[in-house]
Design an enzyme around this catalytic site. Structure first.
Site, short mmCIF file in Angstrom:
data_model
loop_
_atom_site.label_atom_id
_atom_site.label_comp_id
_atom_site.label_asym_id
_atom_site.label_seq_id
_atom_site.Cartn_x
_atom_site.Cartn_y
_atom_site.Cartn_z
N HIS A 360 42.19 47.55 51.82
CA HIS A 360 41.50 46.33 51.38
C HIS A 360 40.11 46.75 50.93
O HIS A 360 39.40 47.46 51.65
CB HIS A 360 41.40 45.32 52.52
CG HIS A 360 41.00 43.95 52.06
ND1 HIS A 360 39.74 43.67 51.61
CD2 HIS A 360 41.70 42.78 51.98
CE1 HIS A 360 39.67 42.39 51.27
NE2 HIS A 360 40.85 41.84 51.48
N GLU A 373 39.09 37.87 50.40
CA GLU A 373 39.12 37.95 48.94
C GLU A 373 38.59 36.67 48.30
O GLU A 373 38.12 36.68 47.16
CB GLU A 373 40.57 38.19 48.49
CG GLU A 373 40.72 38.84 47.16
CD GLU A 373 42.05 39.57 47.06
OE1 GLU A 373 42.05 40.69 46.53
OE2 GLU A 373 43.07 39.02 47.51
N ARG A 376 35.19 36.66 46.57
CA ARG A 376 35.19 37.04 45.16
C ARG A 376 35.79 35.95 44.29
O ARG A 376 35.33 35.69 43.18
CB ARG A 376 35.95 38.36 44.97
CG ARG A 376 35.18 39.58 45.45
CD ARG A 376 36.02 40.84 45.42
NE ARG A 376 36.95 40.90 46.55
CZ ARG A 376 38.14 41.46 46.52
NH1 ARG A 376 38.59 42.00 45.39
NH2 ARG A 376 38.90 41.50 47.59
N ARG A 397 44.02 44.98 44.71
CA ARG A 397 43.27 45.65 45.77
C ARG A 397 43.21 47.16 45.61
O ARG A 397 42.19 47.79 45.90
CB ARG A 397 43.88 45.29 47.13
CG ARG A 397 43.61 43.85 47.51
CD ARG A 397 44.38 43.43 48.74
NE ARG A 397 43.99 42.09 49.16
CZ ARG A 397 44.56 41.43 50.16
NH1 ARG A 397 45.56 41.99 50.84
NH2 ARG A 397 44.14 40.23 50.49
N HIS A 499 44.78 48.20 55.29
CA HIS A 499 44.97 46.76 55.47
C HIS A 499 46.43 46.34 55.62
O HIS A 499 46.74 45.49 56.44
CB HIS A 499 44.33 46.02 54.29
CG HIS A 499 44.35 44.54 54.43
ND1 HIS A 499 43.81 43.88 55.52
CD2 HIS A 499 44.85 43.57 53.61
CE1 HIS A 499 43.97 42.56 55.36
NE2 HIS A 499 44.60 42.36 54.23
N HIS A 500 47.32 46.93 54.81
CA HIS A 500 48.71 46.46 54.83
C HIS A 500 49.64 47.63 54.53
O HIS A 500 49.32 48.50 53.71
CB HIS A 500 48.90 45.37 53.77
CG HIS A 500 50.21 44.66 53.84
ND1 HIS A 500 50.40 43.50 54.58
CD2 HIS A 500 51.42 44.93 53.29
CE1 HIS A 500 51.64 43.10 54.46
NE2 HIS A 500 52.29 43.95 53.69
N ARG A 539 50.19 45.17 47.48
CA ARG A 539 50.38 43.76 47.83
C ARG A 539 49.25 42.92 47.25
O ARG A 539 48.08 43.23 47.41
CB ARG A 539 50.42 43.57 49.35
CG ARG A 539 50.59 42.10 49.73
CD ARG A 539 50.71 41.93 51.22
NE ARG A 539 49.50 42.26 51.95
CZ ARG A 539 48.41 41.48 52.02
NH1 ARG A 539 48.36 40.34 51.35
NH2 ARG A 539 47.37 41.86 52.74
#
Length: 565
Positions: A360, A373, A376, A397, A499-500, A539
């Protein structure tokens, strides 16, 4: 004699009443101060009431557990609740301050309770493993379709990584979008997501995700979830990310709504229970083996739904599958360690896309604190140490993360104004936690963060002209909601963190787990970040929540159908 007895009784009652006192104290939690009222009788704590706090709703269980442990042990020397460390510390600090002048003498070391409870084997239709958004959705859907369900969670409270979800949930052609006049379609959503995933997404899973997304929104709303607003997120061509009123963090709102639904339905939820093995009999699932306080017991079941999340908090597993990410920090809940993936491997489940791990781009530099997010999306820009923009802030990302790492210091600064803060309540939490720097003008802000003042002023003037004209001539950013003009002005230094994990267990569109031959393992389902294939190589922000709700619901419905048949 009778009068004497009355007088004595009155005196005793007065003494008892006089011995009951209340004390108030405050401690610092995750989002602000936590205020407690502590009742004391005969120099012992008899009750603790949280009278004011700004913590996320999912911490309610943690607060109760901490309070109960302080009462039972008469000590502040107790373990924090994993996943709610700041809240736990805040409660203990508040209680400590409250009783400082009370005369209470606490135990220096809490006595650990000895648990001699005999664990008996249980029987049900469906066991759901993991109490995050996917597990909660699966358990509710299974129960709604007539199945008996037991939900297991290894942590002291439910919610998992969903508790940390801040931005929102993506969905196309929804009732909310239509009310707001936003034109969207499942096809456009599919194309945006396939592009964002570098064309590595599993087409059938992605088609299911995008087509079912609008129904997921209605389903969540029916459970009491506030999703009244829609905004932009990175990688999307239209406003598609649904979020609570005022831009509140979406995860805790969803967890609260689903957990309340689950409790009202009477589904048995067992926290602090870790599944150590998936049981098989005659090539089909027959239940799970569960560990609790050093003991084990079985739950016999006709189907098992695995919803234990990915492996973003397991540094060894991350570096095993993607060595380039060794040493990176993480935004993940400490429970997200990937053991569910390994349990499925043990019974023959196949894996896919394990090397696809996302960072991220806006995590507070050298901390685990993620900035949503939506900051932004609401108009913040990213600048480097020269005070210049260097990327379309709403790129995917992976692209934004890569661009940040190419800047001096391998970090960047989010810059926004008071208008953005007023339109996104999540920012209030960042300010209270001291994550932001602020000033009354751009020149002053530049000095605070060590950025070239003239260049930053020039950058913001140029960006504001793009907003006025409705076109970003430098980077082609879509969605220019507002100029950066209203004081105070804010800055947050950010850099990428794990992050993921896009990879995981291989499933089909029915959420059935597949083996290495592509055949389903009878009675075994999976949903959420434990699975792979949905997101491909990257993602899109807001798609994780869509994933857990859509496929959690599908897993619950299909497992219930299998049980009936």
């Amino acid at each position: 004699m009778f009068k004497k007895s009355l007088i004595m009784l009155s005196l005793v009652s007065s003494l008892v009443m006089a011995s009951k006192e209340e004390f108030v104290g405050s401690g610092k939690g995750y989002n602000g101060d936590i205020k407690v009222r502590v009742s004391v009788e005969n120099k012992k704590i008899t009750d603790i009431e949280v009278v004011k706090h700004e913590e996320s709703g999912f911490t309610r269980r943690a607060m109760k557990k901490i309070n109960d442990e302080i009462l039972s042990s008469q000590s502040l020397d107790i373990d924090n609740i994993a996943g709610a460390t700041y809240t736990s510390e805040g409660i203990k600090e508040a209680v400590g301050k409250a009783i400082a002048s009370s005369g209470v003498i606490l135990n220096k070391v809490a006595k650990k309770a000895t648990i001699n409870e005999e664990l008996k084997d249980l029987e049900t239709d469906i066991v759901v493993v993991g109490g995050g958004g996917a597990g909660l959705s699966a358990a509710i859907a299974a129960k709604e379709n007539g199945a008996r369900v037991i939900l297991l969670e290894k942590m002291p409270m439910v919610g998992g990584n969903t508790n940390y979800a801040t931005g929102g949930i993506n969905a196309a052609d929804t009732s909310i979008q239509k009310k707001l006049g936003i034109e969207d379609s499942a096809e456009l959503y599919y194309n945006d997501t396939m592009k964002g995933g570098k064309n590595l997404n599993n087409p059938s899973l992605l088609k299911k995700l995008t087509e079912e997304s609008k129904y997921a929104i209605d389903w969540l709303i029916s459970k009491g979830t506030d999703l009244a607003e829609v905004s932009f997120s990175g990688g999307q061509s239209v406003k598609r990310i649904h979020r609570p009123t005022g831009g509140k963090a979406v995860g805790p709102v969803i967890v609260d709504a689903l957990n309340s639904t689950l409790e009202n339905m009477g589904v048995e939820t067992k926290t602090n229970n870790r599944v150590v093995k998936i049981l098989m009999e005659n090539n089909k699932v027959s239940g799970v083996l569960v560990g609790n306080n050093g003991k084990e017991y079985k739950i016999n079941a006709k189907a098992v739904i695995m919803a234990t999340g990915g492996f973003g908090a397991n540094a060894d597993m991350v570096s095993e599958y993607n060595p380039k990410l060794k040493g990176f920090g993480t935004t993940n809940n400490p429970a997200i360690t990937g053991e569910g993936i390994k349990l499925i491997q043990e019974v023959g489940g196949d894996l896919v896309d394990m090397e696809q791990i996302q960072t991220h781009p806006t995590v507070v530099h050298q901390t685990p604190n993620m900035i949503t997010e939506s900051v932004r999306g609401e108009g913040a820009i990213l600048v480097n140490r020269d005070g210049k923009r260097f990327i379309n802030e709403l790129e995917t990302r992976d692209v934004v993360s890569k661009a940040e790492l190419e800047q001096k210091g391998k970090s960047a600064f989010l810059i926004f104004d008071q208008q953005t803060r007023e339109n996104l309540s999540a920012i209030n939490g960042y300010v209270k936690k001291g994550l932001t720097k602020e000033a009354n003008n751009i020149s002053e802000l530049s000095k605070i963060i060590g950025v070239d003042s003239k260049e930053l002023e020039k950058t913001i003037t140029r960006y504001n002209s793009f907003v006025k004209n409705g076109k970003d001539s430098d980077f082609g950013k879509k969605g220019l909601p507002r100029e950066i003009v209203k004081a105070p002005f804010y800055a947050i230094e950010v850099s990428p963190a794990i992050h993921h994990t896009m990879g995981g267990v291989k499933i089909n569109e029915n959420a059935e787990v597949l083996d290495k031959n592509g055949d389903k393992i009878q009675g075994l389902y999976a949903a959420g970040e434990i699975t792979g294939g949905v997101h491909g190589g990257n993602r899109i922000g807001g798609n994780a929540v869509t994933d857990i709700i859509v496929f959690g619901k599908i897993a619950g419905e299909n497992a219930a159908k299998e049980v009936k048949n």
